[in-house]
Each structure stands twice: as structure tokens, then as C-alpha cells.
Design a protein around this motif. Structure first.
Motif, short mmCIF file in Angstrom:
data_model
loop_
_atom_site.label_atom_id
_atom_site.label_comp_id
_atom_site.label_asym_id
_atom_site.label_seq_id
_atom_site.Cartn_x
_atom_site.Cartn_y
_atom_site.Cartn_z
N ALA A 152 0.83 -1.27 -0.11
CA ALA A 152 0.02 -0.15 -0.09
C ALA A 152 0.74 1.39 0.02
O ALA A 152 0.44 2.05 -0.44
N ILE A 153 2.03 1.24 0.54
CA ILE A 153 2.92 2.31 0.57
C ILE A 153 3.39 2.76 -0.56
O ILE A 153 3.57 3.99 -1.07
N ILE A 154 3.67 1.68 -1.35
CA ILE A 154 4.25 1.90 -2.95
C ILE A 154 3.25 2.82 -3.78
O ILE A 154 3.33 3.71 -4.24
N THR A 155 1.86 2.25 -3.61
CA THR A 155 0.87 3.00 -4.32
C THR A 155 0.65 4.38 -3.61
O THR A 155 0.07 5.33 -4.56
N LEU A 156 0.60 4.38 -2.24
CA LEU A 156 0.71 5.87 -1.92
C LEU A 156 1.60 6.64 -2.15
O LEU A 156 1.20 7.77 -2.32
N LEU A 157 2.80 6.08 -2.43
CA LEU A 157 3.55 7.15 -2.87
C LEU A 157 3.11 7.95 -4.09
O LEU A 157 3.47 9.04 -4.25
N ASN A 158 2.78 6.95 -4.95
CA ASN A 158 2.32 7.69 -6.28
C ASN A 158 1.30 8.66 -6.21
O ASN A 158 1.60 9.79 -7.02
N ILE A 159 0.56 8.52 -5.30
CA ILE A 159 -0.55 9.72 -5.03
C ILE A 159 0.02 10.76 -4.26
O ILE A 159 -0.15 11.92 -4.81
N ILE A 160 0.95 10.53 -3.24
CA ILE A 160 1.45 11.76 -2.42
C ILE A 160 2.25 12.59 -3.30
O ILE A 160 2.01 13.90 -3.27
N ILE A 161 2.87 12.16 -4.11
CA ILE A 161 4.10 12.88 -4.79
C ILE A 161 3.44 13.71 -5.70
O ILE A 161 3.83 14.59 -6.43
N VAL A 162 2.08 13.45 -6.41
CA VAL A 162 1.36 14.11 -7.29
C VAL A 162 0.44 14.99 -6.81
O VAL A 162 0.27 16.34 -7.03
N LEU A 163 -0.55 14.53 -6.06
CA LEU A 163 -1.44 15.35 -5.33
C LEU A 163 -1.15 16.09 -4.05
O LEU A 163 -1.76 17.33 -4.21
N THR A 164 -0.36 15.75 -3.12
CA THR A 164 0.00 16.95 -2.11
C THR A 164 0.55 18.01 -2.79
O THR A 164 -0.03 19.18 -2.35
N VAL B 274 7.78 13.19 3.97
CA VAL B 274 7.94 13.73 2.77
C VAL B 274 6.68 14.45 2.26
O VAL B 274 6.90 15.80 1.68
N GLY B 275 5.65 13.91 2.53
CA GLY B 275 4.43 14.69 2.33
C GLY B 275 4.45 16.08 2.98
O GLY B 275 3.87 16.70 2.50
N ALA B 276 4.66 16.03 4.32
CA ALA B 276 4.77 17.35 4.76
C ALA B 276 5.31 18.34 4.33
O ALA B 276 5.09 19.53 4.20
N PHE B 277 6.66 17.83 3.90
CA PHE B 277 7.58 18.76 3.35
C PHE B 277 7.10 19.30 1.88
O PHE B 277 7.26 20.43 1.88
N LEU B 278 6.52 18.30 1.18
CA LEU B 278 5.83 19.08 -0.05
C LEU B 278 4.87 20.04 0.37
O LEU B 278 4.64 20.92 -0.53
N ASN B 279 3.85 19.78 1.34
CA ASN B 279 2.92 20.81 1.74
C ASN B 279 3.51 21.96 2.08
O ASN B 279 3.29 23.09 1.51
N MET C 90 3.21 26.06 -12.63
CA MET C 90 4.21 25.50 -11.99
C MET C 90 4.21 24.07 -11.25
O MET C 90 5.29 23.41 -11.64
N TRP C 91 3.00 23.70 -10.99
CA TRP C 91 2.85 22.21 -10.49
C TRP C 91 3.02 21.46 -11.64
O TRP C 91 3.63 20.26 -11.61
N LEU C 92 2.32 21.76 -12.94
CA LEU C 92 2.51 21.12 -14.04
C LEU C 92 3.99 20.75 -14.31
O LEU C 92 4.38 19.62 -14.77
N PHE C 93 4.68 21.90 -14.31
CA PHE C 93 6.12 21.92 -14.63
C PHE C 93 6.87 20.73 -13.85
O PHE C 93 7.39 19.99 -14.23
N LEU C 94 6.72 21.03 -12.53
CA LEU C 94 7.50 20.31 -11.51
C LEU C 94 7.22 18.64 -11.54
O LEU C 94 7.66 17.91 -11.21
N ALA C 95 5.81 18.58 -11.79
CA ALA C 95 5.17 17.07 -11.69
C ALA C 95 5.50 16.38 -13.01
O ALA C 95 5.84 15.05 -12.82
#
Lengths: 260, 410
Positions: free
Chosen positions: A42-54, A130-135, A162-167
Motif C-alpha cells: 500500500a505504501i508504494i501505491t500511496l507514494l504515487n498519489i502523495i507525490i502528485v496530489l500533495t 516527505v508529504g509534509a515537506f511537499l505541503n 508551476m505544478w505541471l512543470f515540476l510534476a
């Protein structure tokens, strides 16, 4: 500053969007665990979501909050309070409330599914960190954009861009340059290129603890020596910290000269 | 019938073999002496104690039994402890320690050559250069031995069980760790390797070279420097083995190089950098294997033709398949892929949409290894998706036309 932090924090905590955001993560966490039934996967899947969505949510919330509370801010500015205190209070208010929604929303399902009994607890806490940092990073970047653009539509546009560029776009350019410069030794280049994008950096930081470490070692010793060690972890976290400090510093600098 | 029994009893009496006891206070107090006086069929019983001996030459059909696990200390001398050239002997229950290291000589705990019909079992070997060296032997059994070493680098280390030009040998239930190669086969045929544990060896857990018609099954290979290598061999059967945690910059669960006509079935490949690295292999059947959380589950290098992959599980691998050319002559059918996102409207357990195991990203990584840093990035997901919709770079006939909807139970 703390008074303003408190006001904006509780203002946001009362707002519907914090609850929606919290509920989203809560549902996501439960669904992921229900489907996988394995904390590790679940953590691997979550990673995909957190780095895009957060980052996306952080950016939009940051810009939205700035423009919406502009009148209230102007009212505060008329009071004998330092400008930096007002804005830092607001900035921290948003960042903390978003981070809290994320940590609670994901924490509750994972704890309920036996996180503490699993070996994945370190990976999971790193993910939340990492999620907190991204926030914090993306709210700061959003504030920067909003402060520089009086026009709401323009501000939103830039923020999304900016989001589109970085992500997305950054990785695309990165990949193309890697393929294009195939003949040159690229490990140092790609190491440095990841540092300039907080999303990439956080992704690699987590992946190193999950599945990429050996795959990276395959490509060259530079990666392994850098990312494979605790020193690499600390350096990466340090750079994420810089990604927070520099935009915040720029907010303060901008404030000093801005004519409201 | 009765006369047969009588004859048998008569033989028993006339051919009664004697037992020679060896201990510190016995009449015979060294093993060498006992071996010298023994004749075919005799038993040497070694009592508990420490014997500082090496170069014990055995050339008769004798049986050596250790009682209370006597220790034979080679004292780091550059000679094998046992040098055996005999038919029909057996050795059991000993502990061999301290065999010296040499860059020029092959030195082992048990050095067996030109022998047939033997049995070596239940021994402990510790700090040996080579554990067993078997040369030109037939019909031997190496069973339930435990070999431990402290290998530092490949040049100064030896192999656990080393076979050269042998046939019909059985290697069973041994445990090997800390050597260079756990088990090494060169020019060995019709032999079986089963129920062994080979772990934390600095090179390969098992290494096959030029060995045909062999079978290995129910072994466990874990944490070896580079996994298991099977090279230049034909007609090998590999089944029910576990390959796991071969995790490192140059590691794989299984390396196949120039292998033809093999059967690979019911194996588990878990958390290896590369599950199977397939280099120039033809006509191999892969059935019922489980690939779980590997970096690459399968990695093709060199031309591979007429391989069949059926009923395998590919679960949560970073990349399922890496393929080096645009031509495909291998068949993938009826596997379970955890990445498969198709549907099954007629509910027959087979997905209605074919699955493409090669992603554009794995193609890119093949060309530019550094691109691996972009693994799991949103951009990579987007290009993978577009390639899936209309394949341009990846072989368009490399599909699993009948992907399974549910994983195959182990």
C-alpha cells in the motif's frame, strides 16, 4: 504571529475543504489497505498519489487562501503588526492544517491495519515526512506566485503551470536530455537534476527505501554511494528543507517592498 | 530360499569386517594409522577428540564414522584433510576445520577423485578453502553436510561443493554459506541437487558450467553475491527452488546464459534485483513460477527464441519485463500480471484485453540506464500509457493474449 496562525488555522479547520481533504485521504488509505491488505504494498501505491496530489492541493489551497482572505489581510495590515508576522502566520496556518489532514487521514487507516506491528513503520513515517515537506514547499511557492500577481486568474494560471512543470514537464525534459546525451556519463548530471525538483527528490527518497536501491546501484556507483547511505538521506532532507526556506525567505523579502 | 539364507549367513561369517577404534588413549591414536591398517570393508570408529591431521589418503572401501563429532584440524596446512581415491567408501559424523588457502593448488576438506559408489554425510566443515572437491567420480552421495567459511574476495576463496567431470552424483540437504560459489558444477551430467540451502556466498549460490541433463529442485538460494548462474548447459530441470534477496548492483535470482531445452517450473523469485536474466536461451519452458517484488522480473539480453512462459505470477515487480529487441519469438500466455488493468466480461477468468508486459519505460531504461531515477514518476506513467495504447518502440507482438484475472495460488 501565533495569534494570526491560530486564527487562520482554526479558520481553515472549520472550512469544508479541510474535511473533504481529510476524508479523501481517510477513504484512500482504507481502500488501499482493503485492496492490498499488505501495508508494504500500500505504501508504494500511496507514494504515487502523495507525490502528485500533495503538491497540487498545496498549490491550489495556497493561492486560493491568499486571494480569498485578501480583504481580511488588508484589514490586518492597517493594524500595528509586522507584515512578516501576518503572512508567516497565514502560511504556517495553511501548511499545518493541510499536513494535519494528510497525517491523520492516512495515519488512522494504517494504524487500524496494524502499522505498529509491521516493519514498514519507518517507510511510512518517511512518506508522511516527505508529504509534509511537499505541503510546506508548495504552499510557500504558491504564496510567492500570489504575492507577485495581483490578477487572480493569472495567479491561478501560474500556480497550476508551476505544478505541471515540476510534476510532469520537468521529468519529461529530464528524460529526453538523458536519452539525448546518452553517450556521456550521466550519473552526476541526473543526481544534480533531481535536486532541483522537490517532487523528484521526494520520490527518490522514498523509492530508495522501497524498491529502487538495487536498481539504482545497477546504473552506477555515484547513485549508490550518494543515496544508499544515511548521509544521502540527511542531505536529501536538508535540500528539501532548503526548498522550504528559500521560498519563505523570498516571501518576506517581497513583503517588505510590496505596496498593498 | 533356505539355502540362499544359509549362503548369506556363511558369507557374513567369512567376510566379517572388523572395526578399528581411534581415540587419544586407544591402541590406534591417529586416523592415518587406522586408515593404513584397514582393509576393504572395515569400519573406523573415531571417538570424540581433536585430531591434528591432514593428507589422510584413503584408497580402500572403508567406512569412517565419527562418534560425538570428533574434530579434525588441518591447522591451515596447504593439503586436503582427506584425499580419497576409492570405490564404495563412506564417511560420516566428522567435523573438519582449518583447511589452508592456496592460489595454485586445489585443497579441500574432502578431495575425492576417480571414485564410485560413495556416501559422505552428516559432516561439519568450518573455515575450509574448498569444502568438497569431486573429480571424475560417479554414483556418489553428498548428504546433510554443513559448510561454513569466511570468504573475503573471489580470488582467495574456494567453493563449497565443487564437481568437475562427474556423473550421477546426488547433492542433498546440505547447507553452505560464506564460500565463493555454494555449489559448482563443471562438466557434470545426470546429477541431482536437492533440498540444499546456499546463502551469503560471495559469488553464486549455485554455478553450472557445461553440465547437461542435471536436475535441481527444492533448494533455497538467499542473499548470494550474484544469485545463481546456469551457463552453457542443456536439458536442465529446475523446479521448486526459492531464489530470494539477491539484492545488489550486479545481482540476479537466476542467470541463464546459453541454455537450451530447460524446464523451469514452480520456482519462487522474490526480491531480487533481476528475477531471471535470460541471455541467448532457447526452447525453455517457464511454468508456474512466482515473481514477487523484483526489480526486473525477467530481463532478456541477447537473442532468445522459442521460449514459453505459461501460468506464471508476476506480482509487484518494479518492471515485469525488459526486452532488448523489436522482434519477439517467445510466447507469453495465461500468466497473471498484477499490473493488468483489463476486464473480464464473460467471467471465464481470462482477461478480455491482451496485456503488454513491456513498458516503454523499460525500453528507455535498457537504452539509458540512468533513466531509472524516473521510476514511478507521473511523466513515466503517462508515456507508458500512450505506448500501451499504440506501441511504437516495443515489440507489438509481445503480448499475453490470455492474461489471468486472479493470481495462481502457490
Amino acid at each position: 504571529m501565533f495569534k494570526i496562525l491560530k486564527y487562520s488555522f482554526f479558520d481553515l479547520m472549520r472550512s469544508r475543504w479541510s474535511y473533504v481533504y481529510f476524508a479523501f485521504y481517510l477513504v484512500l488509505g482504507f481502500v488501499l489497505l482493503f485492496l492490498n491488505n499488505d501495508v508494504d504494498k500500500a505504501i508504494i501505491t500511496l507514494l504515487n498519489i502523495i507525490i502528485v496530489l500533495t503538491p497540487l492541493i498545496g498549490t491550489i489551497f495556497g493561492v486560493m487562501y491568499y486571494y480569498n482572505s485578501k480583504e481580511f489581510t488588508e484589514l490586518l495590515l492597517a493594524q500595528p503588526i509586522k507584515r512578516s508576522k501576518i503572512f508567516m502566520g497565514q502560511y504556517l496556518g495553511i501548511s499545518i492544517s493541510l499536513t494535519l489532514s494528510m497525517i491523520l487521514g492516512l495515519g488512522i487507516p494504517f494504524v487500524a491495519y496494524g502499522l505498529f506491528r509491521s516493519a514498514a513503520i519507518f517507510n511510512f513515517s518517511l512518506l508522511l515526512l516527505v508529504g509534509a515537506f511537499l505541503n510546506f514547499i508548495f504552499v510557500a511557492l504558491a504564496f510567492n506566485i500570489a504575492l507577485s500577481n495581483e490578477n487572480k486568474i493569472k495567479g491561478f494560471g501560474f500556480a497550476i503551470l508551476m505544478w505541471l512543470f515540476l510534476a510532469v514537464i520537468y521529468d519529461g525534459v529530464f528524460l529526453i536530455s538523458l536519452v539525448f546525451l546518452n553517450e556521456y556519463p550521466l550519473d552526476k548530471f541526473s543526481l544534480i537534476a533531481t535536486m532541483f525538483n522537490p517532487i523528484d527528490l521526494s520520490r527518490i527518497l522514498i523509492l530508495l527505501k522501497l524498491d529502487i536501491s538495487a536498481l539504482l546501484g545497477y546504473t552506477g556507483a555515484v547513485f549508490k554511494n550518494f543515496f544508499g547511505t544515511n548521509m544521502g538521506l540527511l542531505t536529501s532532507l536538508g535540500i528539501l528543507m532548503l526548498w522550504v526556506i528559500i521560498p519563505v525567505w523570498r516571501i518576506n523579502r517581497k513583503l517588505r517592498k510590496k505596496d498593498f | 530360499m533356505r539355502s540362499f539364507l544359509l549362503l548369506f549367513l556363511l558369507l557374513q561369517f567369512t567376510l566379517q569386517a572388523k572395526t578399528i577404534e581411534v581415540c587419544a588413549s586407544c591402541k590406534v591414536n591417529t586416523i592415518k594409522e587406522a586408515v593404513d591398517i584397514a582393509v576393504d570393508g572395515d569400519t573406523i570408529l573415531i571417538r570424540k577428540g581433536v585430531y591434528k591431521e591432514h593428507k589422510i589418503n584413503i584408497n580402500r572401501a572403508i567406512h569412517i564414522i565419527g562418534e560425538g563429532r570428533p574434530v579434525i584440524d588441518g591447522e591451515g596446512k596447504t593439503e586436503s584433510i582427506f584425499a580419497i581415491k576409492a570405490d564404495g567408501f563412506s564417511i560420516s559424523g566428522l567435523k573438519l576445520i582449518n583447511v589452508g588457502m592456496s592460489y595454485t593448488k586445489e585443497i579441500a576438506g574432502f578431495f575425492v577423485s576417480h571414485s564410485t559408489n560413495f556416501f559422505i554425510k552428516d559432516n561439519l566443515l568450518d573455515q575450509v578453502f574448498y569444502g568438497f572437491i569431486l573429480q571424475r567420480v560417479k554414483y556418489g552421495v553428498i548428504q546433510n553436510n554443513m559448510i561454513t567459511g569466511k570468504a573475503v574476495n573471489e580470488t582467495s576463496a574456494g567453493n563449497g561443493i565443487h564437481l568437475w567431470k562427474c556423473n550421477n552424483v546426488r547433492i542433498e540437504q546440505n547447507s553452505i554459506t560464506g564460500m565463493r560459489d555454494g555449489i559448482y558444477f563443471e562438466f557434470v551430467s545426470k546429477s541431482h541437487i536437492s533440498d540444499n540451502k546456499s546463502f551469503k556466498n560471495i559469488r553464486y549460490g549455485l554455478h553450472f558450467m557445461f553440465s547437461n541433463n542435471d536436475e535441481y529442485h527444492h533448494n533455497e538460494f538467499r542473499n548470494n553475491g550474484a544469485g545463481v548462474a546456469v551457463m552453457y548447459s542443456k536439458f536442465i530441470k529446475m523446479h521448486h527452488n526459492t531464489f530470494h534477496f539477491n539484492w545488489g548492483s550486479a545481482s540476479y535470482g537466476l542467470l541463464l546464459k546459453e541454455i537450451n531445452d530447460a524446464e523451469i517450473e514452480n520456482n519462487i523469485f522474490e526480491q531480487n534485483t533481476i528475477g531471471i536474466n535470460i541471455d541467448g536461451c532457447n526452447r525453455i519452458n517457464y511454468r508456474n513460477n512466482h515473481f514477487i517484488r523484483n526489480g526486473w522480473a525477467l530481463r532478456f539480453t541477447g537473442g532468445c527464441y522459442a521460449n514459453i512462459f505459461e501460468f506464471n505470477n508476476f506480482m509487484n515487480n518494479a518492471l515485469d519485463l525488459s526486452y532488448n529487441s523489436r522482434l519477439n519469438d517467445n510466447k507469453f500466455e495465461g500468466n497473471y500480471w498484477s499490473e493488468y488493468s483489463g476486464y473480464d466480461l464473460d467471467k471465464n477468468g481470462i482477461g478480455d484485453v491482451p496485456f503488454r508486459p513491456v513498458k516503454l519505460f523499460s525500453y528507455v531504461v535498457n537504452k539509458t540506464p540512468e533513466a531509472i531515477v524516473l521510476l514511478r514518476s507521473l511523466f513515466v506513467d503517462i508515456i507508458n500509457f500512450s505506448e500501451k495504447v499504440s506501441p511504437v518502440f516495443t515489440p507489438d507482438n509481445l503480448v499475453d493474449p490470455k492474461p489471468l484475472m486472479k493470481e495462481i495460488k502457490m
